[in-house]
Scaffold this active site. Sequence first.
Site, PDB file in Angstrom:
ATOM      1  N   ASN A 155       0.802  -1.231   0.000  1.00  0.00           N
ATOM      2  CA  ASN A 155       0.000   0.000   0.000  1.00  0.00           C
ATOM      3  C   ASN A 155       0.834   1.279   0.000  1.00  0.00           C
ATOM      4  O   ASN A 155       0.388   2.294  -0.531  1.00  0.00           O
ATOM      5  CB  ASN A 155      -0.993  -0.008   1.164  1.00  0.00           C
ATOM      6  CG  ASN A 155      -0.319  -0.185   2.501  1.00  0.00           C
ATOM      7  OD1 ASN A 155       0.855  -0.554   2.581  1.00  0.00           O
ATOM      8  ND2 ASN A 155      -1.046   0.090   3.559  1.00  0.00           N
ATOM      9  N   GLU A 252       4.990  -4.567  11.904  1.00  0.00           N
ATOM     10  CA  GLU A 252       3.917  -3.586  11.693  1.00  0.00           C
ATOM     11  C   GLU A 252       2.796  -4.308  10.973  1.00  0.00           C
ATOM     12  O   GLU A 252       2.844  -4.498   9.757  1.00  0.00           O
ATOM     13  CB  GLU A 252       4.435  -2.415  10.845  1.00  0.00           C
ATOM     14  CG  GLU A 252       5.441  -1.536  11.547  1.00  0.00           C
ATOM     15  CD  GLU A 252       4.853  -0.761  12.703  1.00  0.00           C
ATOM     16  OE1 GLU A 252       3.613  -0.752  12.865  1.00  0.00           O
ATOM     17  OE2 GLU A 252       5.627  -0.181  13.468  1.00  0.00           O
ATOM     18  N   CYS A 286      -3.362   0.241   6.947  1.00  0.00           N
ATOM     19  CA  CYS A 286      -3.392  -0.649   8.111  1.00  0.00           C
ATOM     20  C   CYS A 286      -4.104  -0.030   9.308  1.00  0.00           C
ATOM     21  O   CYS A 286      -4.786  -0.714  10.063  1.00  0.00           O
ATOM     22  CB  CYS A 286      -1.969  -1.014   8.503  1.00  0.00           C
ATOM     23  SG  CYS A 286      -0.935   0.451   8.685  1.00  0.00           S
ATOM     24  N   LYS A 457      -0.949  -5.803  20.972  1.00  0.00           N
ATOM     25  CA  LYS A 457      -1.693  -7.054  20.742  1.00  0.00           C
ATOM     26  C   LYS A 457      -1.251  -7.672  19.400  1.00  0.00           C
ATOM     27  O   LYS A 457      -0.068  -7.618  19.067  1.00  0.00           O
ATOM     28  CB  LYS A 457      -3.198  -6.801  20.850  1.00  0.00           C
ATOM     29  CG  LYS A 457      -3.612  -6.368  22.276  1.00  0.00           C
ATOM     30  CD  LYS A 457      -4.944  -5.688  22.353  1.00  0.00           C
ATOM     31  CE  LYS A 457      -6.141  -6.586  22.152  1.00  0.00           C
ATOM     32  NZ  LYS A 457      -7.410  -5.812  22.331  1.00  0.00           N
TER      33      LYS A 457
HETATM   34  P1  NDP Z   1       1.234  -9.658   3.357  1.00  0.00           P
HETATM   35  O1  NDP Z   1       1.321 -10.016   4.779  1.00  0.00           O
HETATM   36  O2  NDP Z   1       0.533 -10.566   2.428  1.00  0.00           O
HETATM   37  O3  NDP Z   1       2.693  -9.443   2.742  1.00  0.00           O
HETATM   38  C1  NDP Z   1       3.626  -8.554   3.336  1.00  0.00           C
HETATM   39  C2  NDP Z   1       5.001  -8.823   2.771  1.00  0.00           C
HETATM   40  O4  NDP Z   1       5.502 -10.057   3.310  1.00  0.00           O
HETATM   41  C3  NDP Z   1       5.030  -8.985   1.255  1.00  0.00           C
HETATM   42  O5  NDP Z   1       6.218  -8.417   0.749  1.00  0.00           O
HETATM   43  C4  NDP Z   1       5.025 -10.485   1.111  1.00  0.00           C
HETATM   44  O6  NDP Z   1       5.522 -10.908  -0.114  1.00  0.00           O
HETATM   45  C5  NDP Z   1       5.920 -10.913   2.251  1.00  0.00           C
HETATM   46  N1  NDP Z   1       5.765 -12.303   2.682  1.00  0.00           N
HETATM   47  C6  NDP Z   1       4.695 -13.110   2.546  1.00  0.00           C
HETATM   48  N2  NDP Z   1       4.940 -14.320   3.115  1.00  0.00           N
HETATM   49  C7  NDP Z   1       6.194 -14.258   3.635  1.00  0.00           C
HETATM   50  C8  NDP Z   1       7.025 -15.176   4.365  1.00  0.00           C
HETATM   51  N3  NDP Z   1       6.602 -16.391   4.689  1.00  0.00           N
HETATM   52  N4  NDP Z   1       8.258 -14.769   4.752  1.00  0.00           N
HETATM   53  C9  NDP Z   1       8.683 -13.512   4.450  1.00  0.00           C
HETATM   54  N5  NDP Z   1       7.953 -12.610   3.754  1.00  0.00           N
HETATM   55  C10 NDP Z   1       6.725 -12.969   3.360  1.00  0.00           C
HETATM   56  O7  NDP Z   1       0.589  -8.204   3.342  1.00  0.00           O
HETATM   57  P2  NDP Z   1       0.067  -7.355   2.113  1.00  0.00           P
HETATM   58  O8  NDP Z   1       1.193  -7.049   1.191  1.00  0.00           O
HETATM   59  O9  NDP Z   1      -1.163  -8.004   1.587  1.00  0.00           O
HETATM   60  O10 NDP Z   1      -0.323  -5.971   2.845  1.00  0.00           O
HETATM   61  C11 NDP Z   1      -1.493  -5.803   3.529  1.00  0.00           C
HETATM   62  C12 NDP Z   1      -1.310  -6.029   5.022  1.00  0.00           C
HETATM   63  O11 NDP Z   1      -0.271  -5.200   5.513  1.00  0.00           O
HETATM   64  C13 NDP Z   1      -2.532  -5.672   5.816  1.00  0.00           C
HETATM   65  O12 NDP Z   1      -2.789  -6.646   6.792  1.00  0.00           O
HETATM   66  C14 NDP Z   1      -2.156  -4.373   6.486  1.00  0.00           C
HETATM   67  O13 NDP Z   1      -2.847  -4.109   7.662  1.00  0.00           O
HETATM   68  C15 NDP Z   1      -0.699  -4.541   6.702  1.00  0.00           C
HETATM   69  N6  NDP Z   1      -0.060  -3.246   6.831  1.00  0.00           N
HETATM   70  C16 NDP Z   1       0.401  -2.844   8.071  1.00  0.00           C
HETATM   71  C17 NDP Z   1       0.954  -1.599   8.244  1.00  0.00           C
HETATM   72  C18 NDP Z   1       1.485  -1.158   9.579  1.00  0.00           C
HETATM   73  O14 NDP Z   1       2.328  -0.272   9.608  1.00  0.00           O
HETATM   74  N7  NDP Z   1       1.049  -1.707  10.681  1.00  0.00           N
HETATM   75  C19 NDP Z   1       1.043  -0.638   7.133  1.00  0.00           C
HETATM   76  C20 NDP Z   1       0.575  -1.172   5.873  1.00  0.00           C
HETATM   77  C21 NDP Z   1       0.026  -2.433   5.759  1.00  0.00           C
HETATM   78  P3  NDP Z   1       4.468 -11.191  -1.297  1.00  0.00           P
HETATM   79  O15 NDP Z   1       3.621  -9.969  -1.408  1.00  0.00           O
HETATM   80  O16 NDP Z   1       5.334 -11.394  -2.458  1.00  0.00           O
HETATM   81  O17 NDP Z   1       3.691 -12.396  -0.857  1.00  0.00           O
END
Ligand code: NDP
Length: 490
Positions: A155, A252, A286, A457
């Site tokens: 995002n 995060e 998020c 949490k």
């Molecule tokens: P994901 O959890 O699907 O993916 C996050 C990242 O982790 C991607 O680069 C993904 O790669 C990678 N990934 C996936 N599986 C693994 C693994 N087993 N080991 C290491 N890396 C891995 O999230 P999204 O990209 O769908 O983003 C949305 C989510 O992010 C929402 O839940 C949102 O709330 C959260 N978010 C939190 C924020 C915060 O600051 N708290 C800010 C923005 C978003 P790939 O995409 O290639 O699978």
Amino acid sequence: MSLSLTPQGSHFVDGAYVEDADGAVIDVIFPATGEQMAKLHSATTAIVEAAVESAQRAQRIWAAVSPLERGRVLQRAAQLIRENNEALSELETYDTGKPIQETLVADATSGADSLEFFGGMIAADSGQYIPLGGGDFALTKREPLGVCLGIGAWNYPTQIACWKAAPALAGGNAMIFKPSETTPLCALKIAEIFIEAGAPKGLFNVVQGYGDVGAMLVNHPGIEKVSLTGSVPTGRKVAGAAAAALKHITMELGGKSPILVFEDADIESAIGAAMLGNFYSSGQICSNGTRVFVHEAIHDRFVARLTERTESILIGDPRNPDVQYGPMVTKAQMQIALDYIEIGKAEGATLQTGGVRVSPSDAPDGFFVSPAVFIGVTDDMRIAREEIFGPVMSVLKFASEDEVVARANATEFGLAAGIFTQDITRAHRVIDRLEAGTCWINTYNQTPVQMPFGGVKASGFGRENSAAALDHYTQLKSVYVAAGPVDSPY
Ligand code: NDP
């Protein structure tokens, strides 16, 4: 900018673009039209190994550079980002589909803020002097962790890369950044900018890939710390893998945050904040306040005005500067939102407005879902419990302070919370009782770099932004200095 945005190579390692066509294909799609903009490759083991080796080399050089000079490089990078804000914002719009009127003010600029902040503060950071009596004393030194891994969600690809890189590099670490495969383009530009700003080659490497590449990096013995922005399920996996190797982590993660609107609130501000906190970036944030609790005395007035304002949002091609609301990042994410809207209806909530796939005349094939407002939502409904990560606002009615605090806290998440009231005593009383890492009074989703950001949490560990973030990218060394002879019984 044409729709051919293929970079010179998929990855940026040791100061240059590199490619390995043996990696799985990553198709990069412009969400407003569905057109392919670029074709990249996921990293192979060879790319991962090269990235780690180069980062280790750069980190040793960088750790020996004075904090003042490190800060200068970060501030130069910030300056370059600001000078190129327009081009970087256009790229962010292509990568994510977010409207250009958002990306011009919320993405590269926020990344630059972060680099300026940590670049400016690092030379002023100092250790402790602890007098121990008899001339003895102890001192503490802040030391880097080594090579840190940043893994980003899709995002905020530019902002996430900078929010992680700035404290990591300020603290003397190197970073390997793995963007989400959905939005792989922006971080590459940040890597180019670090080189132009004078960072050593390899200090900030970008490695593309799906989750398996992320996992390979998390498990790599050359990585000392993992900072993930992503969903709770991914967070559990990544934190678990990092814990097995006793690596440092920052998580995060997601949220289902509440906004509490009391009967004395400035209603127009509360509605504006609820809309920002649900529909900005098409709801893909998020910390969004997706559970909007409104006091029963003002509920109907709130809903009427919210509906009117929501229906006037301009939806369309995100490249048009007048457009306020763009597509969802992918077809899959659009489908998730549409599925939840059906679930909400089936569970008995009333869809007050929006919530359908739309085809604006200037972008008919984009992944658009009109901003949805549900009323009559109850706490047990899935739309009120699960993170949708789309433009779906749930409005819930409440009668008393105790009741709304208990309901707001009844979730596994704890990322953020907001409260709208003119009563400052109540505002602080309620904030003290809310289980959330980041809270706002009479505003929502403001994340200045000076303020720590993060969740409690299931929403995560650690904090980004502010001096607090530096603690998560460094470790203290304690040194005891003796003034006299050793008094040994042997
Ligand atoms: P994901 O959890 O699907 O993916 C996050 C990242 O982790 C991607 O680069 C993904 O790669 C990678 N990934 C996936 N599986 C693994 C693994 N087993 N080991 C290491 N890396 C891995 O999230 P999204 O990209 O769908 O983003 C949305 C989510 O992010 C929402 O839940 C949102 O709330 C959260 N978010 C939190 C924020 C915060 O600051 N708290 C800010 C923005 C978003 P790939 O995409 O290639 O699978």
